[in-house]
Design a protein around this motif. Structure first.
Motif, PDB file in Angstrom:
ATOM      1  N   ARG A 374     -27.461 -25.181  24.548  1.00 19.16           N
ATOM      2  CA  ARG A 374     -26.984 -24.041  23.776  1.00 19.16           C
ATOM      3  C   ARG A 374     -26.106 -22.942  24.735  1.00 19.16           C
ATOM      4  N   GLY A 375     -25.543 -23.411  25.597  1.00 13.64           N
ATOM      5  CA  GLY A 375     -24.568 -22.639  26.211  1.00 13.64           C
ATOM      6  C   GLY A 375     -25.094 -21.739  27.326  1.00 13.64           C
ATOM      7  N   GLY A 376     -26.528 -21.733  27.190  1.00 11.67           N
ATOM      8  CA  GLY A 376     -26.998 -20.789  28.334  1.00 11.67           C
ATOM      9  C   GLY A 376     -26.722 -21.361  29.890  1.00 11.67           C
ATOM     10  N   THR A 377     -27.301 -20.813  30.801  1.00 11.90           N
ATOM     11  CA  THR A 377     -27.292 -21.279  32.123  1.00 11.90           C
ATOM     12  C   THR A 377     -27.741 -22.508  32.591  1.00 11.90           C
ATOM     13  N   THR A 378     -29.127 -22.503  31.990  1.00 15.55           N
ATOM     14  CA  THR A 378     -30.146 -23.493  32.560  1.00 15.55           C
ATOM     15  C   THR A 378     -31.020 -24.058  31.192  1.00 15.55           C
ATOM     16  N   VAL A 379     -31.522 -25.006  31.427  1.00 11.49           N
ATOM     17  CA  VAL A 379     -32.318 -25.565  30.486  1.00 11.49           C
ATOM     18  C   VAL A 379     -33.647 -24.831  30.291  1.00 11.49           C
ATOM     19  N   THR A 380     -33.996 -24.473  29.063  1.00 12.88           N
ATOM     20  CA  THR A 380     -35.266 -23.575  28.965  1.00 12.88           C
ATOM     21  C   THR A 380     -36.479 -24.412  28.521  1.00 12.88           C
ATOM     22  N   LEU A 381     -37.514 -23.787  28.761  1.00 10.11           N
ATOM     23  CA  LEU A 381     -38.627 -24.326  28.477  1.00 10.11           C
ATOM     24  C   LEU A 381     -38.883 -24.654  27.213  1.00 10.11           C
ATOM     25  N   ARG A 382     -38.314 -23.759  26.215  1.00 10.31           N
ATOM     26  CA  ARG A 382     -38.503 -24.029  24.982  1.00 10.31           C
ATOM     27  C   ARG A 382     -37.770 -25.189  24.495  1.00 10.31           C
ATOM     28  N   GLU A 383     -36.424 -25.448  24.897  1.00  7.39           N
ATOM     29  CA  GLU A 383     -35.569 -26.497  24.640  1.00  7.39           C
ATOM     30  C   GLU A 383     -36.547 -27.848  24.969  1.00  7.39           C
TER      31      GLU A 383
END
Length: 540
Positions: A374-383
């Motif tokens: 989603r264009g953020g910097t790192t992979v999130t827990l939610r993803e």
RNA sequence: GCGCUCGUAGCUCAGUUGGAUAGAGCACCACCCUCCUAAGGUGGGGGUCGGACGUUCGAAUCGUCUCGAGCGCGCCA
């Protein structure tokens, strides 16, 4: 009484007859890999022979000569002086009834007087939880579950840094995003938070306040900070709930700083502080640190350490016997400072312990996945949770020692086969449930007296080890060993399933014994998975 | 330079606090369903435990030295 205690007492008794005083808790029983070495083996003779001037083998012979044989079918000396012990089958079969009687409490440790506070995740309220937080959450919560199951009283605590420079940056970034939402020109500061998640928050702020916050006033800026923290925290709590992690207590740095509490603490530390170039230093080198640390900057503001110390003292003031901080491994330099600071107040070094959680690499095949989709910097827990599920994520993170680097294999976590350890274990549980359902009309023979096949005996022995495994893992805070236990339990279950036909219409008695073993195995598998926060599905 | 965490099978990792012939999973190879979920099982090959020296009955484990990797060493948090 469980079998191990039963055996240990016999060994202690035998040692006494020979003239040696040894505590039962100091007798180490092993489970030999080879069947020819018995159901249990011990090296007590090797360890204690010297004390009374015996050769290890001679002492072992003495023990064999005098030990009480009740429940033991054979005991012999082997190698340099090991004792190999073979149990009568009734002794092993009795495990089944024990497990079924205790059910969800099988493996639970006796109530301990120790109160433990575990602080983990403690992410800054400035953005989404990412991969690193996810591993800390999985390990931290598994440690808590382990402690609870082993009988300790625990508190899960989350510390919110809502007063430092980071939240100011977040406030400024949110302000810029808000102004953009209002159709105005504004730039997120270069050192601010550029993630697109703040755009969502800005929209929410605009929904709440309309365009009332456009003016560049101090008051409005403070609103951006407080609303930003509130909304970020809401998201963090939502993601943690999704991950099945629930905290007993959220502590705010702003609260820690209130009412002159930090000033008071600083005053109490006076004997250990000195001024240098306008800054106040804490003499942490007097204890474990290799460098003294500044606690008050020359501009009069505190470094992060000062309120942190105050906070830790407040925690201890609540009456814990042990504090555990679960931290990212890059914070390892922090541990000796904090421990030194607590020692200055007279606490023993062991009052606090740190779990340093190493970094995670997300792998797809041989390629590392660095960026979020989603264009953020790192992979999130939610993803991560949305893609591979809570069970796989939690299991993979908790199944490795915290100190070791972890490669998280995306494809493996999604695989529906024995290659995937989570699947393998859950499938074993589902299989057992199905057998119990299909064979429900047989009833269960708790004495399990017809069990004697190798696959059955191996499973029985492993079930017996569960309580000790829990006790040991809790002491050392090593949930990954519970995962190792689970893998072996799953393997033994599948082997038993393949080699022993459980439901046999022509042999009801055997079926009843085997169904009892299924029930016991199912209980232990469920209890073990629960320690890691992983579900035990009844069908798959 | 100093400190922390590590270095074990091709890969990812265990190794019960010093014990018997160093293990598991993945990958690879060969087998096993007239029968409860083959979404499974059985067997096989594969190792200088980074290296050296030491401690003792016995070392992957403890000590010293050494090589290599990652991280930390701020009046950042």
């Amino acid at each position: 009484m469980d079998i191990e205690t039963f055996l240990k007492n016999k060994i202690v008794g035998a040692l006494q007859k020979v003239g040696l005083d040894v505590l039962a808790s100091d007798v180490i029983l092993e489970h030999p890999k080879e069947e020819t070495r018995g159901d249990y083996a011990t090296s007590v003779a090797l360890q204690h022979a010297k004390k009374i001037g015996f050769k290890p083998r001679d002492l072992a012979e003495q023990i064999v000569a005098v030990i009480d044989r009740d429940g033991i079918s054979k005991i012999e000396v082997a190698g340099p002086g090991f004792l190999n012990i073979f149990l009568k089958s009734e002794a092993l079969q009795s495990i089944v009834g024990d497990v079924i009687a205790k059910n969800e409490n099988y493996g639970r440790g006796s109530k301990k007087a120790t109160k433990v506070n575990v602080e983990f995740v403690s992410a800054n309220p400035t953005g989404d939880l990412h991969l690193g937080h996810a591993r800390c959450a999985a390990i931290g919560d598994a440690i808590c579950r382990l402690y609870e199951f082993a009988g300790y009283e625990i508190t899960r605590e989350f510390y919110i840094n809502d007063a430092g420079a980071q939240v100011n940056k977040m406030g400024a970034s949110l302000q810029a995003r808000y102004l953009n939402e209002c159709g105005l020109n504004a730039e997120v500061p270069a050192d601010g938070y550029h993630g697109l998640d703040l755009v969502d928050l800005a929209k929410q702020v605009k929904d709440l306040y309309g365009d009332k916050l456009i003016a560049d006033t101090k008051e409005n800026f403070l609103t951006f900070i407080s609303e930003g923290i509130r909304l970020e925290l809401e998201k963090i709590k939502r993601d943690l709930a999704l991950f099945r992690v629930h905290f007993d207590l959220y502590s705010y740095e702003s609260e820690v700083r209130k009412d002159g509490k930090v000033e008071k603490t600083l005053e109490e530390y006076k004997p250990f502080t000195y001024l240098d170039q306008g800054a106040t230093y804490l003499k942490t080198t007097a204890f474990l640190d290799d460098k003294d640390r500044p606690v008050v900057k020359s501009d009069g503001s505190y470094t992060y350490l000062m309120p942190d110390i105050t906070y830790h003292l407040q925690k201890l003031g609540r009456g814990y016997d042990l504090l555990v901080d679960v931290l990212g491994a890059d914070h390892h330099g922090y541990t000796n400072r904090m421990r030194s600071a607590l020692m200055m107040k007279g606490y023993p070094a062991e009052i606090i312990d740190f779990e340093l959680v190493q970094v995670v690499r997300l792998m797809k095949g041989d390629v590392e996945v660095k960026m979020s989709k989603r264009g953020g910097t790192t992979v999130t827990l939610r993803e991560l949770v949305e893609e591979v599920g809570v069970d796989a994520t939690r299991y993979f993170f908790a199944a490795r020692a915290a100190t070791s680097h972890l490669d998280f294999d995306y494809d493996l976590a999604l695989e529906q086969s024995s290659s995937n350890p989570v699947f393998y274990a859950q499938y074993a549980h589902a299989r057992l449930c199905k057998l119990l359902e299909t064979g429900a009309d047989f009833g269960i023979d708790i004495s399990a007296r017809n069990l004697r096949e190798t696959a059955e005996i191996n499973l029985l022995k492993h079930l017996q080890e569960f309580p000790n495994t829990i006790e040991g893992c809790a002491k050392t805070r090593e949930p990954y060993k519970v995962a190792a236990y689970i893998q072996k339990l799953a393997a033994l279950t599948h082997a038993f399933y393949t080699e022993c036909r459980v439901i046999d219409r022509d042999n009801a008695e055997l079926s009843q014994s085997r169904l009892a073993l299924c029930k016991a195995s199912q209980i232990v598998m469920r209890n073990a998975l629960n320690v890691l926060g992983v579900n035990a599905p009844e069908q798959m």
